[in-house]
Design a protein around this motif. Structure first.
Motif, PDB file in Angstrom:
ATOM      1  N   GLU A  86       0.846  -1.197   0.000  1.00 13.60           N
ATOM      2  CA  GLU A  86       0.000   0.000   0.000  1.00 13.60           C
ATOM      3  C   GLU A  86       0.876   1.238   0.000  1.00 13.60           C
ATOM      4  OE1 GLU A  86      -3.764   2.201   2.244  1.00 13.60           O
ATOM      5  OE2 GLU A  86      -2.907   0.364   3.114  1.00 13.60           O
ATOM      6  N   VAL A 104       4.061   6.901   2.720  1.00  6.41           N
ATOM      7  CA  VAL A 104       4.198   5.785   3.661  1.00  6.41           C
ATOM      8  C   VAL A 104       3.821   4.509   2.918  1.00  6.41           C
ATOM      9  CG1 VAL A 104       3.355   4.776   5.811  1.00  6.41           C
ATOM     10  CG2 VAL A 104       3.631   7.263   5.620  1.00  6.41           C
ATOM     11  N   GLU A 105       4.752   3.557   2.880  1.00  8.40           N
ATOM     12  CA  GLU A 105       4.530   2.320   2.143  1.00  8.40           C
ATOM     13  C   GLU A 105       4.486   1.144   3.115  1.00  8.40           C
ATOM     14  OE1 GLU A 105       7.861   3.119  -0.185  1.00  8.40           O
ATOM     15  OE2 GLU A 105       6.777   4.458  -1.538  1.00  8.40           O
ATOM     16  N   THR A 106       3.439   0.341   3.013  1.00  8.63           N
ATOM     17  CA  THR A 106       3.224  -0.766   3.950  1.00  8.63           C
ATOM     18  C   THR A 106       3.156  -2.076   3.179  1.00  8.63           C
ATOM     19  OG1 THR A 106       1.929   0.718   5.352  1.00  8.63           O
ATOM     20  CG2 THR A 106       1.751  -1.644   5.789  1.00  8.63           C
ATOM     21  N   CYS A 107       4.048  -2.997   3.509  1.00  4.38           N
ATOM     22  CA  CYS A 107       4.075  -4.293   2.827  1.00  4.38           C
ATOM     23  C   CYS A 107       4.426  -5.400   3.825  1.00  4.38           C
ATOM     24  CB  CYS A 107       5.096  -4.266   1.699  1.00  4.38           C
ATOM     25  SG  CYS A 107       5.092  -5.747   0.659  1.00  4.38           S
ATOM     26  N   ALA A 131       0.407  -5.195   2.734  1.00  5.33           N
ATOM     27  CA  ALA A 131      -0.642  -4.224   3.035  1.00  5.33           C
ATOM     28  C   ALA A 131      -1.611  -4.779   4.078  1.00  5.33           C
ATOM     29  CB  ALA A 131      -1.408  -3.883   1.758  1.00  5.33           C
ATOM     30  N   GLU A 132      -2.147  -3.871   4.861  1.00  2.00           N
ATOM     31  CA  GLU A 132      -3.102  -4.272   5.900  1.00  2.00           C
ATOM     32  C   GLU A 132      -4.492  -4.406   5.268  1.00  2.00           C
ATOM     33  OE1 GLU A 132      -2.685  -1.381   8.986  1.00  2.00           O
ATOM     34  OE2 GLU A 132      -0.653  -2.020   9.510  1.00  2.00           O
TER      35      GLU A 132
END
Length: 350
Positions: free
Chosen positions: A242, A262-265, A267-268
């Motif tokens: 994300e 902000v990168e989320t991996c 992803a939630e």
């Protein structure tokens, strides 16, 4: 192996390409290869130079990279700075060096990199290269054509149209779409020339901006929601990542300036939703005929309906790029990822 990492060129993503190339070059050198980082447009030396032993002095022969500027490059100035002022896209000794290499790692982005022309030329020269072939590159680069193929294959994508400058519909109400919408160059990348439009006046300004970069644009429904990306390597999807820009949308600045997103991996997301998005990314890869590796961009609206925006055939490999983060999430280091891309690419030539 002796490897050329090919970067630069004359696209609006020239600077981004150099940083991708520098990262890949460093990784492949750590893996024990002799690697030359080469600007496809500027070339190396003068045509006809003796290139014997050049891979033994690969660092000396490589381009020095300074980083990504906050604005897109001045391509007219780049053209004027070329020493030989030839009208050939390939700079001095580029083809000769690429033919000497065991494989060329394509670190190019945008026009004449992802549109299939270089891949087609290399096929004719017998040069081995990473990534997908010329036809799938050309199809994926054309967002209008990709959108039609998505629709034909049941892949969810925002409703939209493509228009050439000579027959453009400047009155928004005649497009058949609704506001807000997105206007973007048909074959561009890194969100250069992209505008989110909320009024008819903004629509006309957005068209003018998009036509600064290309002669064809895509206008599509604006999907308000969360942004995601999914890489497909050797036909299998990596974890969903994300991307949440700190402000605005995921434009040129937010893609490459540290701290802008902000990168989320991984992803939630609910597990079943992630799995469906991953399957969709694999279906996109198959529908467009993509080989080796690629990356698909998605939007997820407030009702958890996702839409595929486009496919990237030579995903960025900069410090803030997405595919290295996705690979890391499954325990694959950057060096291992670069090596895997080469190994998969070489399968085509066995």
């Amino acid at each position: 192996m002796n490897i050329v990492v090919l970067a630069g060129g004359l696209s609006s993503e020239r600077d981004v390409s150099f940083v991708t190339g520098a990262n890949v070059t460093d990784a492949l050198r750590k893996n024990g290869h002799q690697v030359i980082l080469l600007d496809v447009f500027m070339g190396y030396g003068d045509e006809g130079d003796d290139l014997a032993g050049v891979f033994g002095r690969s660092r000396e022969a490589s381009v020095e990279v300074t980083g990504i500027s906050k604005d897109a490059p001045d391509l007219a100035a780049v053209r004027k700075s070329r020493k030989d002022q030839s009208d050939c896209f390939f700079g001095p000794n580029v083809i000769a060096l690429c033919r000497m290499a065991d494989i060329v790692f394509l670190a190019l982005h945008g026009e004449n990199g992802e549109n299939g022309k270089i891949q087609a030329a290399f096929d004719l020269y017998g040069i081995k290269y990473t990534g997908t072939g010329y036809l799938s590159s050309a199809i994926a680069m054309d967002k209008g054509l990709s959108k039609r193929l998505f629709t034909a294959n049941g892949i969810p994508t925002p409703a939209g149209i493509s228009m050439k400058k000579q027959d453009c519909q400047w009155e928004f109400k005649k497009t058949g779409l609704t506001l807000p919408c997105v206007v973007k160059p048909c074959c561009g990348g890194s969100s250069i020339g992209v505008s989110i439009v909320r009024t008819e006046e903004e629509y006309q300004k957005a068209l003018e901006e998009a036509f600064r970069w290309e002669q064809e644009v895509v206008v599509e429904d604006y999907i308000r929601g969360r942004e995601f990306s999914i890489a497909v390597v050797d036909s299998s999807a990596l974890p969903v990542i994300e991307i949440a820009p700190v402000e605005g949308f995921y434009d040129y600045k937010n893609k490459y300036a540290a701290g802008s997103a902000v990168e989320t991996c991984p992803a939630e997301l609910p597990e079943d939703l992630s799995a469906r998005m991953q399957r969709c990314a694999e279906e996109v890869s198959k529908a467009l005929g993509l080989e080796t590796y690629s990356r698909m961009d998605f939007l997820l609206d407030e009702e958890n309906q996702f839409y595929c925006l486009e496919a990237n055939t030579l995903p960025g490999m900069t410090p803030t790029s997405l595919i290295p983060q996705e690979a890391q999430a499954v325990g694959v280091s950057f060096e291992q990822l670069c090596e895997k891309i080469i190994r998969i690419s070489l399968k085509k030539y066995e």
